[in-house]
Write an enzyme that holds these catalytic residues in place. Structure first.
Site, PDB file in Angstrom:
ATOM      1  N   ARG A 290       0.728  -1.262  -0.020  1.00 33.77           N
ATOM      2  CA  ARG A 290      -0.097  -0.112  -0.014  1.00 33.77           C
ATOM      3  C   ARG A 290       0.969   1.344   0.014  1.00 33.77           C
ATOM      4  O   ARG A 290       1.983   1.190   0.721  1.00 33.77           O
ATOM      5  CB  ARG A 290      -0.947   0.144   1.204  1.00 33.77           C
ATOM      6  CG  ARG A 290      -2.155  -0.732   1.037  1.00 33.77           C
ATOM      7  CD  ARG A 290      -3.193  -0.417   0.288  1.00 33.77           C
ATOM      8  NE  ARG A 290      -4.270  -1.205   0.000  1.00 33.77           N
ATOM      9  CZ  ARG A 290      -4.440  -2.027  -0.830  1.00 33.77           C
ATOM     10  NH1 ARG A 290      -3.618  -2.521  -1.654  1.00 33.77           N
ATOM     11  NH2 ARG A 290      -5.576  -2.631  -0.960  1.00 33.77           N
TER      12      ARG A 290
ATOM     13  N   GLU B 260      -3.566   7.385  -4.197  1.00 35.55           N
ATOM     14  CA  GLU B 260      -4.132   6.974  -5.784  1.00 35.55           C
ATOM     15  C   GLU B 260      -5.382   7.609  -6.132  1.00 35.55           C
ATOM     16  O   GLU B 260      -6.183   7.926  -5.276  1.00 35.55           O
ATOM     17  CB  GLU B 260      -3.989   5.623  -5.707  1.00 35.55           C
ATOM     18  CG  GLU B 260      -2.897   4.959  -5.385  1.00 35.55           C
ATOM     19  CD  GLU B 260      -3.058   3.213  -5.530  1.00 35.55           C
ATOM     20  OE1 GLU B 260      -3.942   3.026  -5.916  1.00 35.55           O
ATOM     21  OE2 GLU B 260      -2.110   2.791  -4.814  1.00 35.55           O
TER      22      GLU B 260
ATOM     23  N   HIS C 244      -1.197   0.152  -9.883  1.00 34.25           N
ATOM     24  CA  HIS C 244      -1.839  -0.490  -9.163  1.00 34.25           C
ATOM     25  C   HIS C 244      -2.283  -2.117  -9.777  1.00 34.25           C
ATOM     26  O   HIS C 244      -3.435  -2.283  -9.867  1.00 34.25           O
ATOM     27  CB  HIS C 244      -2.967   0.047  -8.246  1.00 34.25           C
ATOM     28  CG  HIS C 244      -3.169  -0.774  -7.110  1.00 34.25           C
ATOM     29  ND1 HIS C 244      -3.580  -0.284  -5.947  1.00 34.25           N
ATOM     30  CD2 HIS C 244      -3.323  -2.041  -6.727  1.00 34.25           C
ATOM     31  CE1 HIS C 244      -3.926  -1.006  -4.954  1.00 34.25           C
ATOM     32  NE2 HIS C 244      -3.591  -2.325  -5.355  1.00 34.25           N
TER      33      HIS C 244
HETATM   34  C1  DGY Z   1      -6.014  -5.884  -2.896  1.00 34.61           C
HETATM   35  O1  DGY Z   1      -6.518  -6.799  -3.088  1.00 34.61           O
HETATM   36  O2  DGY Z   1      -6.088  -5.367  -1.772  1.00 34.61           O
HETATM   37  C2  DGY Z   1      -4.938  -5.307  -4.107  1.00 34.61           C
HETATM   38  O3  DGY Z   1      -4.328  -4.167  -3.564  1.00 34.61           O
HETATM   39  C3  DGY Z   1      -5.888  -5.143  -5.425  1.00 34.61           C
HETATM   40  O4  DGY Z   1      -5.875  -6.449  -5.815  1.00 34.61           O
END
Ligand code: DGY
Length: 324
Positions: free
Chosen positions: A243, A272, A290
């Protein structure tokens, strides 16, 4: 005839999954795929039995109405849930589920792609070639950093951290060191010869590549800050598929500018879809939008997991992927 539960899907989902949702539930789809605003999300809590949000939706406490809530479950499309105020959901008796497991390999694949691309200057090379600026092979052209045999440091040795370590060790002969809050001692980790170190700093000091695999949210916000970037080996690379908020982006820009670290491969950002222009201008940074879980197989599997959670909930069965 009993009424089907009313559910709302906040974004477009893979067609195969939307079809199942349409069959099983009284489903409202977001045909235009525009993100829902705070007001629309708030209204959804009053009008739907279930909300199916995803990782780009923001669900802070302010979005949860105080009364007349109809929503009983948030079946999130995604494993990460730091975008949902879990305490607010809990306080209102709303169940929350996620989609772990099915995106492990694809996220680790993207982590490895970033690691290889930034070390071997693949993005930079491709930009040069496409711009018609490649003058041909020569012994000193675009020299990168060898990956095979180096040391990778994993922060967060969960499912995805282990999958990244596996790729690095068995595919690229890398030594694996890692930090994890709880003790990790399983056959797979032992088979890799992976060593658990007792602090993040020790991992940073040992690793040529540091790869982040811990959850986002308040507890890990800016876990990698200026001090920790300073604790990395000069010439090391930072890879983030976890993240954006785990890294202090301003400190990262400074560390890259000052040559404190050699480069970064990033799939996630704080705030983001905004990406700091300072990062975009740098050649020694590989930036992806992402894409960790973005394969046909995985996105369908994620959607089907959310459907399974929803179905279990309305049939009164135990939730397969219960967060709250
Ligand atoms: C998640 O699932 O948390 C990812 O960041 C996106 O697939």
């Amino acid at each position: 005839m009993t009424m089907k539960p009313r559910v709302i899907v906040t974004r477009r989902w893979p067609a195969a999954v939307e079809q199942v949702l349409a069959e099983r539930f009284d489903t409202t789809f977001n045909k235009g795929d525009a993100p829902l605003g705070l007001t629309e999300l708030k209204a959804a809590f009053l009008n739907f039995d279930a909300i199916l949000p995803t990782v780009s939706d923001k669900l802070p406490a302010a979005v949860f109405p105080d009364a007349e809530i109809r929503t009983q479950i948030l079946a999130n499309f995604g494993v990460g849930f730091s975008h949902i105020d879990i305490a607010a959901a809990k306080a209102r008796g709303i169940a929350v589920t996620n989609t772990p497991g099915v995106l492990t390999d694809c996220t680790a694949d993207i982590g490895m792609s970033l690691l290889l691309s930034v070390a071997r200057r693949a993005g930079e090379g491709e930009r040069q070639l496409r711009a018609g600026q490649w003058a041909g092979w020569c012994p000193t052209h675009m020299i990168g950093t060898k990956v095979t045999g180096k040391t990778i440091g994993i922060i967060g040795m969960g499912r995805i951290g282990k999958a990244m370590a596996r790729r690095a060790h068995f595919g690229f002969d890398m030594d694996v060191v890692f930090y994890n809050r709880s003790k990790v001692d399983d056959a797979e980790t032992r088979a890799m010869g992976a060593r658990q170190l007792s602090s993040i700093e020790e991992v940073l000091a040992a690793a040529d590549f540091v790869s982040l695999h811990c959850p986002g949210g308040a507890e890990n916000r800016h876990l990698i800050d200026a001090d920790r970037l300073g604790a990395m080996k000069r010439g090391a690379f930072l890879i983030n598929t976890a993240r954006g908020d785990v890294v202090d982006q301003k400190a990262l820009v400074a560390a890259l500018r000052e040559g404190q670290i050699a480069g970064a491969g990033l799939d996630v950002y704080d705030g983001e879809p905004d990406v700091p222009s300072a990062l975009i201008e740098m050649q020694n940074v590989v930036l992806l939008p992402h894409l960790g879980s973005a394969t046909e197989e995985t996105r369908v599997a994620m959607g089907m997991k959310a459907v399974d959670n929803l179905t279990a909930f309305f049939e009164g069965r135990a939730l397969p992927d219960k967060v709250v």
